[in-house]
Motif scaffolding. Structure first.
Motif, PDB file in Angstrom:
ATOM      1  N   GLN A 158       0.821  -1.211   0.000  1.00  0.00           N
ATOM      2  CA  GLN A 158       0.000   0.000   0.000  1.00  0.00           C
ATOM      3  C   GLN A 158       0.855   1.261   0.000  1.00  0.00           C
ATOM      4  O   GLN A 158       0.621   2.179  -0.780  1.00  0.00           O
ATOM      5  N   TYR A 159       1.846   1.305   0.879  1.00  0.00           N
ATOM      6  CA  TYR A 159       2.681   2.512   0.898  1.00  0.00           C
ATOM      7  C   TYR A 159       3.670   2.550  -0.266  1.00  0.00           C
ATOM      8  O   TYR A 159       3.822   3.605  -0.903  1.00  0.00           O
ATOM      9  N   PRO A 160       4.364   1.445  -0.603  1.00  0.00           N
ATOM     10  CA  PRO A 160       5.286   1.508  -1.754  1.00  0.00           C
ATOM     11  C   PRO A 160       4.627   2.019  -3.033  1.00  0.00           C
ATOM     12  O   PRO A 160       5.268   2.727  -3.818  1.00  0.00           O
ATOM     13  N   TYR A 161       3.349   1.673  -3.262  1.00  0.00           N
ATOM     14  CA  TYR A 161       2.665   2.128  -4.480  1.00  0.00           C
ATOM     15  C   TYR A 161       1.686   3.271  -4.205  1.00  0.00           C
ATOM     16  O   TYR A 161       1.589   4.213  -4.987  1.00  0.00           O
ATOM     17  N   GLY A 162       0.931   3.173  -3.123  1.00  0.00           N
ATOM     18  CA  GLY A 162      -0.109   4.161  -2.841  1.00  0.00           C
ATOM     19  C   GLY A 162       0.343   5.320  -1.988  1.00  0.00           C
ATOM     20  O   GLY A 162      -0.406   6.279  -1.806  1.00  0.00           O
ATOM     21  N   GLY A 163       1.569   5.244  -1.453  1.00  0.00           N
ATOM     22  CA  GLY A 163       2.078   6.358  -0.663  1.00  0.00           C
ATOM     23  C   GLY A 163       2.283   7.608  -1.487  1.00  0.00           C
ATOM     24  O   GLY A 163       2.338   8.718  -0.954  1.00  0.00           O
ATOM     25  N   TYR A 164       2.407   7.427  -2.793  1.00  0.00           N
ATOM     26  CA  TYR A 164       2.442   8.570  -3.722  1.00  0.00           C
ATOM     27  C   TYR A 164       1.059   8.643  -4.351  1.00  0.00           C
ATOM     28  O   TYR A 164       0.722   7.875  -5.245  1.00  0.00           O
ATOM     29  N   LEU A 165       0.233   9.549  -3.852  1.00  0.00           N
ATOM     30  CA  LEU A 165      -1.190   9.567  -4.190  1.00  0.00           C
ATOM     31  C   LEU A 165      -1.500   9.699  -5.677  1.00  0.00           C
ATOM     32  O   LEU A 165      -2.480   9.115  -6.157  1.00  0.00           O
ATOM     33  N   PRO A 166      -0.728  10.452  -6.472  1.00  0.00           N
ATOM     34  CA  PRO A 166      -1.055  10.488  -7.902  1.00  0.00           C
ATOM     35  C   PRO A 166      -1.034   9.111  -8.557  1.00  0.00           C
ATOM     36  O   PRO A 166      -1.761   8.870  -9.522  1.00  0.00           O
ATOM     37  N   ASN A 167      -0.210   8.206  -8.055  1.00  0.00           N
ATOM     38  CA  ASN A 167      -0.149   6.865  -8.640  1.00  0.00           C
ATOM     39  C   ASN A 167      -1.361   6.031  -8.273  1.00  0.00           C
ATOM     40  O   ASN A 167      -1.871   5.268  -9.105  1.00  0.00           O
ATOM     41  N   ARG A 168      -1.831   6.139  -7.033  1.00  0.00           N
ATOM     42  CA  ARG A 168      -2.979   5.352  -6.588  1.00  0.00           C
ATOM     43  C   ARG A 168      -3.943   6.249  -5.821  1.00  0.00           C
ATOM     44  O   ARG A 168      -4.104   6.115  -4.597  1.00  0.00           O
ATOM     45  N   PRO A 169      -4.601   7.189  -6.499  1.00  0.00           N
ATOM     46  CA  PRO A 169      -5.525   8.068  -5.776  1.00  0.00           C
ATOM     47  C   PRO A 169      -6.650   7.259  -5.154  1.00  0.00           C
ATOM     48  O   PRO A 169      -7.161   6.315  -5.749  1.00  0.00           O
ATOM     49  N   ALA A 170      -7.017   7.628  -3.929  1.00  0.00           N
ATOM     50  CA  ALA A 170      -8.042   6.884  -3.208  1.00  0.00           C
ATOM     51  C   ALA A 170      -9.436   7.416  -3.470  1.00  0.00           C
ATOM     52  O   ALA A 170     -10.429   6.756  -3.171  1.00  0.00           O
ATOM     53  N   THR A 171      -9.528   8.619  -4.012  1.00  0.00           N
ATOM     54  CA  THR A 171     -10.840   9.187  -4.295  1.00  0.00           C
ATOM     55  C   THR A 171     -10.697  10.218  -5.411  1.00  0.00           C
ATOM     56  O   THR A 171      -9.596  10.588  -5.805  1.00  0.00           O
ATOM     57  N   SER A 172     -11.825  10.656  -5.930  1.00  0.00           N
ATOM     58  CA  SER A 172     -11.829  11.745  -6.918  1.00  0.00           C
ATOM     59  C   SER A 172     -12.990  12.666  -6.577  1.00  0.00           C
ATOM     60  O   SER A 172     -13.990  12.236  -6.010  1.00  0.00           O
ATOM     61  N   ARG A 173     -12.861  13.936  -6.930  1.00  0.00           N
ATOM     62  CA  ARG A 173     -13.854  14.915  -6.469  1.00  0.00           C
ATOM     63  C   ARG A 173     -14.484  15.731  -7.584  1.00  0.00           C
ATOM     64  O   ARG A 173     -15.209  16.687  -7.326  1.00  0.00           O
ATOM     65  N   ARG A 174     -14.198  15.399  -8.821  1.00  0.00           N
ATOM     66  CA  ARG A 174     -14.909  16.050  -9.920  1.00  0.00           C
ATOM     67  C   ARG A 174     -14.877  15.134 -11.133  1.00  0.00           C
ATOM     68  O   ARG A 174     -14.029  14.258 -11.266  1.00  0.00           O
ATOM     69  N   PHE A 175     -15.843  15.356 -12.034  1.00  0.00           N
ATOM     70  CA  PHE A 175     -15.858  14.641 -13.300  1.00  0.00           C
ATOM     71  C   PHE A 175     -14.961  15.372 -14.299  1.00  0.00           C
ATOM     72  O   PHE A 175     -14.510  16.491 -14.051  1.00  0.00           O
ATOM     73  N   ILE A 176     -14.716  14.718 -15.418  1.00  0.00           N
ATOM     74  CA  ILE A 176     -13.900  15.356 -16.456  1.00  0.00           C
ATOM     75  C   ILE A 176     -14.643  16.575 -17.000  1.00  0.00           C
ATOM     76  O   ILE A 176     -15.810  16.459 -17.407  1.00  0.00           O
TER      77      ILE A 176
END
Length: 874
Positions: free
Chosen positions: A732-750
């Motif tokens: 989780q941290y090796p890959y998801g610790g850098y949030l752009p690589n594994r964002p946990a949520t999104s807050r707007r549509f395209i």
């Protein structure tokens, strides 16, 4: 001759058997107990129980009891093995009519509890050395119905082979652990479990809500209904909430560590220290909003001081607004920056007055940089490699969640959702979207040659998507199509983004399909489409087996000895998760995209759960990424040969199964032995009808009538608790610790309106457009803090192939089989490290140059991205 026998009998009767009892100096145990030593009647006494010699009593046949032996506080010494352990020397009067003991009673007449680790007897006549593993808290006698505790030696017996002297005590102990379904009334007239209770019982998840706080804090009860089936948790006995009798009341946040689990299931002192320390870091880095509400008993002045300190610390992260990152370089400051707290006499005096250990840690004034995070592996070698399509595809095979991808067998993909309720949910992808990206193959040829794969989050998410998007989250349901290239890597060729139809669910979906691009608006949208797919992938049940094992399998039972190491800390973690992570308004709702639907989404997935499909070979076959092949090493052939999780996982799975097979064969020589084992039968009944009560009638449950049934079931339990958890947790941290690589949520549509600034940013400022879409700054810091804690190995971790106690059994055959298991795992680790050096296996490292080590069995302490603990742990 008669005179000789008389002298021999006198000699035996006068024999003293030396014993060593080891206790641990926990918070309120040994030190407090020693202070009571001179209080009349305050003693700790032990009595040995004969295994072979017994007597009939009003309550049945019991092993004969030896003379009572008092603990002599003067005969104590510190042990050299573990810090805080103290050893007490004991002298037992040996009696021939007792023979070889198989258990002992201990009675604590002090008013404080202590943690009992082991008792070892030396030179026992006709036996030699005898070892008892206890690892249990012993409370004052008034807290137990029988006023004593029973502990058995490290012998192993099936129920029918139990010596008659021990059988009554074996059954008595299990009855105590099962309880009677009730909790005792306390002095205040309320019914609840207390810390000294040792009851393992089942309950539904009706403790995640706080209806007394209003409708925003209400969640469904999970488990017990067709709509919300779920595995069971440990019953706590807390009273119902004031406004809803069907909802269990909750423990105040400042007392979250007191939530009931049997005391022996709680973290060790060492691990609890880590929980305090990293909890402090999480608080300091992510929980500033709501800080005052959580600690409302602290004065306003202290809260205000804390807020000022934390805001000062955050000021170094970004010179712009508190809620936004403006560039990827801005995000990188989380790992390259950090601001030490100023040294302050006032702060030092303040922290000494605060009763909570984690707040004292928060206010430390020694200059530690609390805001600086370790650099995640995914950006250590190349800070931009995460954006490459090859790395995106590789992480489906070797990243955080490599257990979802499956082979595509029809195009376009079809939905299994009810068309009457949800309309047409089939994919809108067409051949034109992907035909030019298949290395000259047609779509049909690619499917027939096992070259197309899919990461499909559409059906699981769509029923909840309308509700999720009414929160601050704005997310699509995604389908991602990938092509297997000749070099063994996966190339994403199309991503479909879907939303519920605005006119209602029965009208189906509105979907758009996006294909790879590097430049301009399409390049930014493609990067965002991959981010939405990653968000879906971030939202993805061992507890019933733990409760059932303690309720139905005696510590003397071979299967209890086999499985027990794989349950360590799991009940405590589940209890804390219910209190702080998966509860209404908990950390997972704050950091993952499903928001308040997080557990409900998990509940919906449980509807499709089948125990037998948790076996790794069965899972790979079900997902179509492997086929049965008797000629292959593990009886199956992978269709993606360079699939690091599957390749390494099959090796570990085979080692576990070999160990379980060898062990089970020692005690069960044939299927009749399985069928005659009464405890095993009750254990499996508990698992099916209580622990997984919503699925008790499923036809796939093993019947537990054969050795193969038992071997396969135990292998699944051990694999799930150890290797599978390691594979999806410690990355989780090796890959998801850098949030752009594994964002946990999104807050707007395209953005879709070409006249808006947001739309123009898709072309003029890709990084800003991306960061305005995914997790905001404060939520990112909270999420990173959380997964840093979850991804760390503690210093007391026990790994697969290891045991906390070397003398966990006295059975030489079992010890030899376990030693071979450890050797097998060392060989597997060597092969994994060797494969990571093979440049032809491109998925072993990928563009980000992160070697796949998540299934390497061993690890050091901390953030390592490797290591398989025995149990679900943090």
């Amino acid at each position: 001759m008669a005179d000789f026998n008389r002298r021999k009998r006198i000699k035996i009767e006068n024999t003293k058997v030396k014993g060593t009892l080891v206790m641990t100096d926990h918070d309120s145990g040994l030190i407090s107990t020693i202070k009571d030593v001179f209080i009349p009647g305050r003693k700790v006494s032990l009595q040995l129980i004969s295994a072979a010699h017994y007597e009939s009593t009003g309550s049945g046949i019991r092993g004969k009891l030896g003379k009572e032996t008092q603990l002599d506080w003067g005969k104590t010494r510190k042990t050299s093995s573990t810090k805080g352990d103290s050893a007490f020397e004991l002298d037992f009067d040996w009696e021939e009519e007792i023979g070889v003991p198989g258990a002992f009673l201990i009675t604590n007449r002090h008013h404080k509890e202590f943690y009992l680790k082991t008792l070892t007897l030396e030179d026992v006549p006709n036996c030699g050395r005898l070892h008892f593993i206890c690892n249990s808290w012993v409370y004052a006698e008034e807290h137990y119905n029988k006023r004593y505790r029973i502990f058995f030696s490290n012998q192993t017996y099936l129920p029918e082979n139990t010596p008659k002297g021990l059988l009554h005590y074996r059954e008595e102990e299990l009855k105590e652990l099962r309880g009677d379904g009730k909790c005792r009334l306390r002095g205040d007239g309320k019914c609840r479990r207390e810390e000294w209770d040792r009851v393992y019982d089942f309950d539904v998840y009706n403790d995640l809500s706080e209806p007394d706080k209003g409708s925003g804090h209400v969640r469904p009860t999970f488990g017990g209904t067709p709509e919300y089936p779920y595995p069971r948790r440990c019953r706590t006995g807390r009273p119902p909430s004031k406004t809803d009798p069907g909802t269990e009341s909750r423990v105040p946040i400042v007392k979250f560590l007191t939530i009931y689990v049997p005391k022996d299931e709680r973290f060790s002192k060492l691990k609890m220290g880590s929980v305090y320390a990293y909890g402090a870091k999480l608080l300091s880095q992510g929980l500033l909003p709501g800080f005052e509400a959580i600690f409302d008993k602290i004065s306003d002045k202290i809260v205000g001081t804390l807020e000022n300190i934390l805001q000062t610390k955050f000021a170094n992260v970004s010179s712009n607004t508190f809620n936004e990152f403006s560039s990827f370089d801005d995000v990188l400051k989380l790992y390259k920056g950090g601001l030490p707290l100023p040294k302050s006499d006032f702060l030092e005096s303040l922290r000494e007055k605060i009763p909570f250990e984690f707040l004292r840690e928060l206010l430390r004034s020694d200059g530690e940089q609390l805001l600086k995070f370790p650099t995640p592996q995914v950006i250590q070698g190349d800070e931009s490699a995460w954006m490459k399509d090859e790395e995106f595809g590789r992480e489906m095979l070797a990243g955080i969640n490599p257990v979802v991808i499956r082979r595509l067998q029809e195009f376009p993909p079809c939905s299994k959702l009810d068309p009457i309720k949800f309309g047409n949910q089939n994919s809108t992808m067409s051949i034109d979207h992907i035909k030019d990206q298949l290395d000259g193959l047609s779509v049909l040829e690619a499917i027939n040659n096992n070259k197309l794969f899919i990461l499909d989050h559409h059906d699981p998410l769509m029923p909840y998507l309308r509700g999720i998007n009414e929160t601050t989250t704005k997310i699509y349901a995604t389908r991602t199509i990938l092509f297997l290239k000749k070099d063994g890597t996966l190339k994403p060729v199309a991503i479909e983004l879907s939303l519920p139809h605005p006119d209602g669910d029965e009208f189906g979906v509105i979907s758009t399909v996006h294909t790879p691009a590097l430049e301009g608006i399409k390049g930014t949208i493609w990067l965002l489409a991959k981010a939405y797919a990653s968000v879906n992938d971030s939202g993805y049940h061992q507890l019933p087996f733990i409760i059932a094992t303690n309720r139905q399998l005696s510590v003397l039972h071979p299967i209890h000895k086999l499985l027990h190491p794989h349950f360590r800390d799991t009940m405590n973690i589940n209890a804390l998760a219910r209190q702080t992570l998966i509860n209404a308004g908990g950390l997972l709702e704050k950091t993952l995209f499903p928001d308040k639907y997080a557990v409900e989404l998990s509940c919906n997935m449980y509807k499709e759960w089948a125990f037998t499909e948790q076996a790794l070979p069965a899972d790979l076959i079900k997902r179509g990424v492997a086929v049965e092949d008797p000629a292959s090493r593990h009886g199956i052939r992978l269709l993606i040969e360079d699939y690091p999780f599957a390749v390494d996982g099959l090796e570990v799975w085979a080692a576990i199964k070999s160990w379980v097979t060898n062990y089970v064969s020692i005690y069960y020589t044939n299927n009749n032995d399985i069928q005659n084992d009464t405890e095993l039968k009750e254990w499996w009944t508990d698992v099916r009808t209580k622990g997984h009560g919503d699925k008790e009638h499923e036809s796939w449950w093993p019947k537990m009538q054969t050795r193969d049934d038992l071997i396969q079931s135990c292998t699944i339990i051990i694999w799930t608790a150890s290797a599978l958890h390691a594979a999806v947790n410690f990355g989780q941290y090796p890959y998801g610790g850098y949030l752009p690589n594994r964002p946990a949520t999104s807050r707007r549509f395209i953005p879709s309106d070409p006249t808006t600034v947001d739309y123009k940013e898709l072309e003029t400022d890709r990084e800003k457009a991306f960061l305005k879409t995914v997790t905001p700054q404060l939520q990112s810091v909270l999420g990173i803090s959380l997964i840093e804690i979850l991804s760390r190995h503690s210093s007391d971790e026990v790994y697969l192939g290891q045991r906390e106690e070397k003398e966990w059994t006295n059975d030489d055959m079992a010890l030899e089989a376990f030693e071979k298991f450890g050797e097998d795992l060392k060989e597997i680790e060597g092969r994994i490290l060797k494969m990571n050096l093979d440049e032809n296996l491109k998925n072993r490292k990928g563009p980000a140059k992160v070697p796949y080590t998540l299934l390497c069995p061993s690890s050091k302490v901390g953030l390592t991205g490797r290591g398989i603990p025995n149990s679900v742990s943090i």
